[in-house]
Design a protein around this motif. Structure first.
Motif, PDB file in Angstrom:
ATOM      1  N   SER A 136       1.713   5.637  -0.430  1.00  0.00           N
ATOM      2  CA  SER A 136       0.935   6.510  -0.101  1.00  0.00           C
ATOM      3  C   SER A 136       1.507   7.342  -0.247  1.00  0.00           C
TER       4      SER A 136
ATOM      5  N   THR B 188       1.282   5.821  -6.712  1.00  0.00           N
ATOM      6  CA  THR B 188       0.700   7.092  -5.708  1.00  0.00           C
ATOM      7  C   THR B 188       1.028   7.654  -6.550  1.00  0.00           C
ATOM      8  N   GLN B 189       0.819   9.065  -7.001  1.00  0.00           N
ATOM      9  CA  GLN B 189       0.454  10.382  -7.684  1.00  0.00           C
ATOM     10  C   GLN B 189       1.664  10.998  -7.672  1.00  0.00           C
TER      11      GLN B 189
ATOM     12  N   GLN C  40       0.977  -1.408  -0.213  1.00  0.00           N
ATOM     13  CA  GLN C  40      -0.031   0.146  -0.355  1.00  0.00           C
ATOM     14  C   GLN C  40       1.035   1.354   0.348  1.00  0.00           C
TER      15      GLN C  40
ATOM     16  N   CYS D 103       5.578   3.410   1.388  1.00  0.00           N
ATOM     17  CA  CYS D 103       4.717   1.704   1.639  1.00  0.00           C
ATOM     18  C   CYS D 103       5.153   0.891   2.071  1.00  0.00           C
TER      19      CYS D 103
ATOM     20  N   VAL E 245       7.361   9.786  -0.440  1.00  0.00           N
ATOM     21  CA  VAL E 245       6.287   8.435  -0.410  1.00  0.00           C
ATOM     22  C   VAL E 245       6.567   7.767   0.517  1.00  0.00           C
TER      23      VAL E 245
ATOM     24  N   GLY F 206       2.142  10.864  -1.982  1.00  0.00           N
ATOM     25  CA  GLY F 206       2.276  11.591  -3.384  1.00  0.00           C
ATOM     26  C   GLY F 206       1.621  12.792  -3.190  1.00  0.00           C
TER      27      GLY F 206
ATOM     28  N   VAL G 201       3.061   8.382 -11.703  1.00  0.00           N
ATOM     29  CA  VAL G 201       3.145   7.435 -10.690  1.00  0.00           C
ATOM     30  C   VAL G 201       4.061   6.461  -9.930  1.00  0.00           C
TER      31      VAL G 201
ATOM     32  N   TYR H 110       5.346   3.450  -7.892  1.00  0.00           N
ATOM     33  CA  TYR H 110       4.858   2.125  -7.878  1.00  0.00           C
ATOM     34  C   TYR H 110       5.840   1.753  -6.970  1.00  0.00           C
TER      35      TYR H 110
END
Length: 126
Positions: free
Chosen positions: A6, A120-121, A4, A21, A19, A8, A92, A94
């Motif tokens: 997050s 996440t962008q 998961q 994960c 960011v 961005g 994005v 990853y």
């Protein structure tokens, strides 16, 4: 294993973002972890990686000196601190996990990773 991502967002050129994960894997500390990114109309590319062993983190040339990857095995998380961001960093992002312990030839390849986060962008304005 679920990943998961997050953290961005939108930032001006020269700014910073972090960011993260989170992994649900029970043996996270053994995973090789990496960040990839994909900009609109472009192929996915490797950004940074970190292994479970004492191998130093490794980076794509275009982010070296600006981005830092780190992991917290206690929390099963991997983070990417991004400084001095440029508009061309817009993509994005990853996170990915290698649960099989592949060899060095796979460290920067997408095929070297078994699990992927949803992305996440990150948008950097000029």
């Amino acid at each position: 294993v679920q990943l998961q991502a997050s953290g961005g967002g939108l930032v001006e050129a020269g700014g910073s973002l972090r960011v993260s994960c989170a992994s649900s894997g029970r043996t996270f500390k053994k995973y090789g972890m990496a960040w990839f990114r994909q900009a609109p109309g472009k192929e996915r590319e490797f950004v940074a990686g970190i292994r479970w062993s004492r191998i130093a983190p490794f980076y794509a040339e275009f982010v070296r000196g600006r981005f830092t990857i780190s992991r917290d095995n206690a929390d099963s998380t991997v983070a990417l601190q991004m400084n001095s961001l440029k508009p061309e960093d817009t993509a994005v992002y990853y996170c990915a996990a290698d649960a099989r312990g592949r060899g060095v030839a796979y460290y920067t390849r997408g095929s070297g990773y078994d699990y992927w986060g949803q992305g996440t962008q990150v948008t950097v304005s000029s």
